[in-house]
Write a protein that holds these residues in place. Structure first.
Motif, PDB file in Angstrom:
ATOM      1  N   GLY A  77       0.797  -1.217   0.000  1.00 45.72           N
ATOM      2  CA  GLY A  77       0.000   0.000   0.000  1.00 45.72           C
ATOM      3  C   GLY A  77       0.834   1.273   0.000  1.00 45.72           C
ATOM      4  N   PRO A 124       0.656   4.210   3.683  1.00 49.67           N
ATOM      5  CA  PRO A 124      -0.707   3.699   3.674  1.00 49.67           C
ATOM      6  C   PRO A 124      -1.514   4.401   4.771  1.00 49.67           C
ATOM      7  CG  PRO A 124       0.905   1.906   3.761  1.00 49.67           C
ATOM      8  CD  PRO A 124       1.668   3.183   3.898  1.00 49.67           C
ATOM      9  N   ASP A 127      -7.569   3.218   9.691  1.00 48.88           N
ATOM     10  CA  ASP A 127      -8.459   2.154   9.249  1.00 48.88           C
ATOM     11  C   ASP A 127      -7.957   0.836   9.844  1.00 48.88           C
ATOM     12  OD1 ASP A 127     -10.505   0.903   7.986  1.00 48.88           O
ATOM     13  OD2 ASP A 127      -9.586   0.896   6.001  1.00 48.88           O
ATOM     14  N   ASP A 144      -6.339  -2.842  10.028  1.00 45.89           N
ATOM     15  CA  ASP A 144      -5.237  -3.470   9.304  1.00 45.89           C
ATOM     16  C   ASP A 144      -5.678  -4.886   8.939  1.00 45.89           C
ATOM     17  OD1 ASP A 144      -2.969  -4.628   8.384  1.00 45.89           O
ATOM     18  OD2 ASP A 144      -1.673  -3.944  10.021  1.00 45.89           O
ATOM     19  N   THR A 155      -6.856   0.812   1.627  1.00 40.82           N
ATOM     20  CA  THR A 155      -6.290   0.075   2.766  1.00 40.82           C
ATOM     21  C   THR A 155      -6.852  -1.344   2.837  1.00 40.82           C
ATOM     22  OG1 THR A 155      -8.017   1.162   4.043  1.00 40.82           O
ATOM     23  CG2 THR A 155      -5.785   2.010   4.301  1.00 40.82           C
ATOM     24  N   ARG A 156      -7.972  -1.589   2.168  1.00 41.41           N
ATOM     25  CA  ARG A 156      -8.596  -2.916   2.223  1.00 41.41           C
ATOM     26  C   ARG A 156      -8.154  -3.824   1.082  1.00 41.41           C
ATOM     27  NH1 ARG A 156     -12.863  -2.990   6.057  1.00 41.41           N
ATOM     28  NH2 ARG A 156     -12.601  -1.124   7.320  1.00 41.41           N
ATOM     29  N   LYS A 189      -2.169  -5.573   0.773  1.00 37.41           N
ATOM     30  CA  LYS A 189      -1.706  -6.306   1.941  1.00 37.41           C
ATOM     31  C   LYS A 189      -1.705  -7.818   1.697  1.00 37.41           C
ATOM     32  CE  LYS A 189      -1.186  -3.049   5.114  1.00 37.41           C
ATOM     33  NZ  LYS A 189      -2.265  -2.414   5.836  1.00 37.41           N
TER      34      LYS A 189
END
Lengths: 254, 324
Positions: free
Chosen positions: A163, B193, B197, B199, B248-249, B256
């Motif tokens: 990210g 990032p 929010d 993780d 972030t998702r 991620k």
């Protein structure tokens, strides 16, 4: 600002992929081709840039079946020039050959910025973008998800794993490999595409001779060997949900 | 002919990426077949730290201020000379957001063949063959690795990173960097990032949605299911690109990597870029109407029911089971 978007079509993975009798390639008769989705993002990003300032968007594609639809759709979204490169595309073409053909033609358009999809799912010899950049002597940045253009440079957002995003400066003219446009590719109704077909002009130019050197030769295509495939749960949504709750319980998730 | 295998070590902000170890593991097998050595190539700073656990016979390194960040321009110019001088049997790069910017340019510039999306190699009577994973993981392509030198972009999955780690640091050899003035590609800043929010990499239950979610309104169904299960919602690339979930998702190559007790993949096909980030999950359950979706190859349980039908029913049954 002269923006050029070279695009390609790829097999639609929703269809079943059939290997032909040679065993080394997909059966072209069983394939349905569609626009590479990253190229769709490149078109969108180019049109977004055009909308932010003066500019012309030219979309260039090899002249193969299905390409007219892709080009007219791009025009309905806001592309100004649609160009098909005619040649002997029947036997398929690798990205080394495609990059040479694009470079040869795109040079004549004297672009300030070239936007292309960062990859395609059928790339076997690298992406088109960095090869095109080398042929044209331009810098390349791929995995880009945002572009702002200044006088003689582009400020781009490049994605890294986890990210992390780097903000980078790229000297123009340049080639960018687009991972995602700043906004999702816009939807255009079929009626608008049809109306565009009546007014937009498809220009054709002969492609340079195909030189395929630089790509490997596939001797065998096969479907991946699957190890322990999933245990499939039968029944309707209700039956599957009931079984899943049992499984979640057994696994200590519930 | 040089029979060595070169591995361009990928590192970002002081960390060697897992793909580098995967490539070293692959390179060892290749070098055993060619009779050559495994040579790691590092462009960077603080090379001793980066090199300390690389399973290579030798490390060639270049130090230059331009390598503090990743610039495709700097990497291309620096590697051009090394590859030309040594002409190894193969040069491995990660098929990543970094290697992808470099290898294809070098292939054209040096007129050397390039194989991308390579997952494994095998030796057949001394000849090296590549196996690449294409068409979203639905097809494998095998062929001869062209001689004398081929550049290769490697995806994870074929080798374990642990096999590319060594207890002892390899021998280091310095190479002079070329002039790297007037770079046309430079990093100005990093955007971390978003914090604040959840993780997704630390959650025990991840309800992950893909293209099958169809539209933004349906995301709520996944939110409700995740809430009932005590987990969070994540997504694959198309869902994030549509803006239906925050970046972030994102689970996948540029997002991620996750390792939950339950990874519930709803309407996710299982493209390699996604699969590489979920392999450490304890249990994957996949719901997809396409029986040929590669996600079923790594899931423990699967079903072809429509995720949109399943989500509300499953939410209700989970709530009942929890006595809610």
């Amino acid at each position: 600002m002269n923006l050029v978007v070279p695009i390609k079509l790829v097999p639609d993975l929703v269809e079943e992929l059939v290997i032909d009798a040679s065993g080394a390639r997909l059966d072209p008769d069983a394939l349905r081709l569609k626009l590479n989705e990253f190229d769709d993002h490149a078109i969108e990003q180019a049109i977004l840039l055009k909308e932010k300032g003066a500019g012309q968007v030219t979309v260039v594609a090899p002249d193969i079946e299905g390409v007219d639809d892709a080009l007219f759709t791009a025009a309905a979204k806001g592309a100004d020039r649609l160009i098909k490169l005619t040649g002997n595309w029947n036997n398929g073409v690798n990205n080394h050959a495609l990059a040479r053909v694009f470079a040869n033609f795109v040079e004549t358009l004297r672009p300030e910025l070239i936007l292309t999809g960062v990859q395609a799912h059928n790339d076997l010899d690298g992406a088109v973008g960095p090869q095109l950049a080398e042929h044209l002597g331009m810098p390349y940045v791929g995995y880009v998800s945002g572009v702002v253009v200044f006088d003689n440079k582009a400020q781009v957002r490049k994605e890294f794993p986890g990210g992390l995003i780097a903000e980078m400066d790229v000297v123009l003219p340049a080639v960018l490999g687009i991972q995602a446009a700043e906004k999702p590719p816009r939807y255009v109704p079929i009626s608008k595409v049809r109306a565009t077909m009546k007014t937009a002009k498809l220009e054709t130019f002969p492609a340079a001779e195909l030189e395929t050197a630089g790509a490997p030769t596939t001797v065998r295509l096969f479907q991946p060997e699957t190890g322990a495939r999933a245990t499939m749960l039968a029944g309707d949504a209700d039956a599957v949900a009931t079984r899943l709750v049992e499984i979640f319980r057994e696994q200590g998730i519930l | 002919m040089n029979s060595d295998i070169f591995v361009v070590i990928e590192h970002l902000r002081g960390q060697v990426s897992d793909i580098s170890y995967v490539m070293l593991a692959a390179a060892r097998g290749m070098a055993n077949a060619t009779g050559g050595k495994v040579i790691a190539v590092i462009l960077g700073h603080d090379v001793e730290t980066l090199a300390r656990d690389l399973a290579a016979d030798r490390v060639l390194y270049m130090e230059h201020a331009a390598f503090a960040d990743f610039s495709s321009d700097a990497y291309q110019r620096a590697l051009e000379g090394v590859i030309k001088e040594h002409a190894p049997r193969a040069v491995l790069f990660g098929d990543t957001t970094m290697g992808g910017d470099v290898a294809a340019w070098l292939s054209t510039h040096l007129a050397l063949p390039l194989v991308s999306a390579c997952r494994t190699f095998r030796a057949d009577a001394g000849a090296l063959k590549f196996v690449s994973q294409i068409c979203g993981g639905k097809m494998m392509a095998e062929g001869d690795l062209p001689a004398p030198t081929t550049l290769v972009l490697m995806v994870p999955g074929g080798y374990k990173p642990e096999q590319g780690r060594a207890a002892q640091a390899p021998e280091l050899a310095r190479v002079n960097a070329p002039a790297l003035d007037d770079l046309r590609v430079t990093v100005k800043d990093y955007v971390e990032p978003a914090v604040g929010d959840v993780d997704v990499s630390k959650e025990a239950v991840v309800v992950s949605i893909g293209r099958g979610i169809q539209n933004q309104d349906n995301v709520e169904l996944a939110e409700e299911l995740a809430k009932a299960l005590g987990g969070v919602v994540a997504g694959s690339r198309p869902v994030i690109d549509q803006g239906w979930l925050a970046p972030t998702r994102l689970v996948g190559k540029s997002g991620k990597a996750v390792k939950p007790k339950l990874y519930l993949a709803l309407g996710i096909s299982g493209a390699p870029e996604h699969v590489e980030a979920i392999g450490d999950s304890e249990m994957i359950v996949a719901i997809n109407t396409d029986p040929a979706a590669p996600i079923f190859d790594i899931a423990k349980f699967g079903s072809q029911v429509d995720m949109l039908d399943l989500m509300p029913v499953l939410t209700e049954k989970v709530q009942q089971a929890k006595g809610l």
